[in-house]
Write a protein that holds these residues in place. Structure first.
Motif, short mmCIF file in Angstrom:
data_model
loop_
_atom_site.label_atom_id
_atom_site.label_comp_id
_atom_site.label_asym_id
_atom_site.label_seq_id
_atom_site.Cartn_x
_atom_site.Cartn_y
_atom_site.Cartn_z
N LEU A 248 36.83 80.75 48.83
CA LEU A 248 36.43 81.77 47.69
C LEU A 248 36.87 81.35 46.42
O LEU A 248 36.46 81.35 45.33
CB LEU A 248 36.90 82.99 48.05
CG LEU A 248 36.87 84.49 46.91
CD1 LEU A 248 35.32 84.54 46.78
CD2 LEU A 248 37.46 85.45 47.53
N GLY A 249 38.35 81.25 46.36
CA GLY A 249 39.25 80.59 45.06
C GLY A 249 38.65 79.55 44.43
O GLY A 249 38.58 79.44 43.27
N HIS A 250 38.22 78.48 45.26
CA HIS A 250 37.62 77.20 44.78
C HIS A 250 36.33 77.58 43.90
O HIS A 250 35.94 77.10 43.07
CB HIS A 250 37.38 76.33 45.78
CG HIS A 250 36.54 75.02 45.62
ND1 HIS A 250 37.13 74.23 44.77
CD2 HIS A 250 35.18 74.68 45.81
CE1 HIS A 250 36.03 73.05 44.52
NE2 HIS A 250 35.17 73.29 45.31
N LEU A 251 35.49 78.30 44.78
CA LEU A 251 34.05 78.70 44.06
C LEU A 251 34.33 79.57 42.86
O LEU A 251 33.53 79.53 41.98
CB LEU A 251 33.28 79.44 45.24
CG LEU A 251 32.68 78.70 46.21
CD1 LEU A 251 32.22 79.69 47.35
CD2 LEU A 251 31.96 77.58 45.94
N GLU A 252 35.37 80.15 42.56
CA GLU A 252 35.89 81.19 41.56
C GLU A 252 36.49 80.05 40.28
O GLU A 252 36.80 80.49 39.44
CB GLU A 252 36.63 82.20 41.82
CG GLU A 252 36.03 83.20 42.69
CD GLU A 252 36.73 84.60 42.97
OE1 GLU A 252 36.46 85.51 43.16
OE2 GLU A 252 38.02 84.52 42.69
N ARG A 253 36.53 78.99 40.55
CA ARG A 253 37.21 77.74 39.89
C ARG A 253 38.56 78.15 39.68
O ARG A 253 39.22 78.10 38.49
CB ARG A 253 36.50 77.74 38.48
CG ARG A 253 34.91 77.69 38.72
CD ARG A 253 34.72 76.27 39.35
NE ARG A 253 33.35 76.00 39.12
CZ ARG A 253 32.37 75.98 40.34
NH1 ARG A 253 32.84 76.67 41.53
NH2 ARG A 253 31.19 75.99 40.29
N ARG A 254 39.28 78.58 40.83
CA ARG A 254 40.70 78.86 40.47
C ARG A 254 41.64 77.53 40.91
O ARG A 254 41.20 76.77 41.68
CB ARG A 254 41.11 79.93 41.51
CG ARG A 254 40.71 81.41 40.95
CD ARG A 254 41.19 82.27 42.19
NE ARG A 254 40.43 83.69 41.88
CZ ARG A 254 40.97 84.61 41.06
NH1 ARG A 254 42.13 84.52 40.32
NH2 ARG A 254 40.28 85.69 40.84
N PRO A 255 42.95 77.50 40.43
CA PRO A 255 43.90 76.34 40.80
C PRO A 255 44.07 76.38 42.14
O PRO A 255 43.92 77.58 42.85
CB PRO A 255 44.72 76.56 40.04
CG PRO A 255 44.96 78.05 39.56
CD PRO A 255 43.60 78.49 39.58
N LEU A 256 44.59 75.27 42.76
CA LEU A 256 44.89 75.39 44.07
C LEU A 256 46.04 76.20 44.50
O LEU A 256 45.83 76.88 45.63
CB LEU A 256 45.60 73.98 44.46
CG LEU A 256 46.01 73.67 45.75
CD1 LEU A 256 45.14 73.60 46.74
CD2 LEU A 256 46.73 72.17 45.95
N ALA A 257 47.16 76.77 43.79
CA ALA A 257 48.00 77.52 43.93
C ALA A 257 47.31 78.95 44.09
O ALA A 257 47.83 79.81 45.31
CB ALA A 257 48.97 77.69 42.87
#
Length: 302
Positions: A248-257
């Motif tokens: 979900l975070g990756h698809l929202e273009r969030r950083p790895l942390a």
């Protein structure tokens, strides 16, 4: 159109809860609880992603039996499209012995034969999705090359890989993102270092109550503590929820942390539910638990 394609096993499981896992000797045990329920690592990831609001196509293999019918009913979820190849014989089934502390022994009862070919929809789904999650199974192994040919990033969950077993090597070699449990790794840092050196963008090791350790190609080393669950009911599906939260975070273009924090939050919701995927699992819930705002990357105020 799916944002994520998940390829791998689903199952219909018998869950038996005992006070402690049995020692290797003849004995009689009394269960404190038992039930039949949806299982399988790909079912856990696909259903978790759908409840997080991600459009997902689940490619799997089912038998032509009652267990397969039950699996279909459990996976009837908005945003989840099931692409099941049906083969003669049984659907995958496990007997999971669960101890009060969350320990598990999983016994395979039935495994369907791998079909000769992937479904015709595989190429079209890969052409449209952003990520392919390819889980460990003989049937899903074919998706590794298909995803590479389509230029789709591959995520692989290696579970309790020991760093040596031959079965896992194709998945590890193909993965842009590797997730593995620390349970059987002699040196998690060395394993993650080697995975990134071999081409992975992110390599993540989950460590239960000690949180997760990760190495990013550009981010370097990161650690995230485990998110404390309100209570622990059942640990089945926690690792799958962790991967779904990260995605979900990756698809929202969030950083790895931030992806790691979302994964930890999703895992905490998973262990607080007897179901494979908690009905409380939503994108807003994991963002709130992780302390992240709905817009990508911004922390919520204290």
């Amino acid at each position: 159109m799916p944002s994520v394609l998940v390829a791998g096993p689903v199952s219909w499981n018998a869950i038996v809860t005992v006070a402690a896992l049995p020692e290797p000797r003849s004995q009689t045990l009394f269960a404190s609880d038992h039930r039949d329920t949806l299982g399988g690592t790909s079912a856990g990831k696909a259903l978790a992603l759908a409840r997080l609001g991600v459009d997902v196509a689940l490619h799997t293999v089912l038998g032509d039996d009652d267990a397969g019918t039950r699996v279909r009913a459990e996976l009837a979820e908005p945003r989840l499209r099931l692409e099941a190849t049906v083969v003669p014989g049984p659907t995958e089934r496990h007997l999971n012995l669960m101890a009060a502390g969350g320990e598990r022994v999983s016994i395979y009862l039935d495994v369907p034969r791998a079909p000769d070919e992937v479904p015709a929809s595989a190429a079209a789904d890969l052409a449209r999705c952003e990520v392919a999650v390819v889980d460990l199974s003989d049937a899903s192994r074919r998706y590794l090359d298909l995803a590479r040919t389509a230029g789709v990033p591959v995520w692989c969950d290696l579970h309790d890989y020991d760093g040596h077993a031959a079965f896992h090597r194709d998945f590890l070699a193909a993965a842009d993102v590797v997730v593995v449990s620390a349970d059987r790794l002699a040196d998690p840092r060395a394993f993650l270092t080697d995975a990134v050196a071999a081409g992975a963008r992110w390599a993540v090791c989950t460590r239960g109550a000690r949180g997760a350790l990760a190495l990013g190609r550009t981010e370097g080393w990161l650690e995230v503590p485990a998110t404390t669950a309100t209570w622990v009911v059942d640990t089945n599906g926690a690792g799958d929820a962790f991967v779904a939260g990260m995605l979900l975070g990756h698809l929202e273009r969030r950083p790895l942390a931030h992806c790691l924090r979302l994964g930890a939050a999703a895992g905490a919701l998973a262990v607080a539910s007897a179901a494979l995927v908690s009905t409380d699992l939503t994108a807003d819930a994991v963002r709130r638990i992780a302390g992240l705002a709905s817009d990508t990357g911004a922390d919520q105020p204290e």
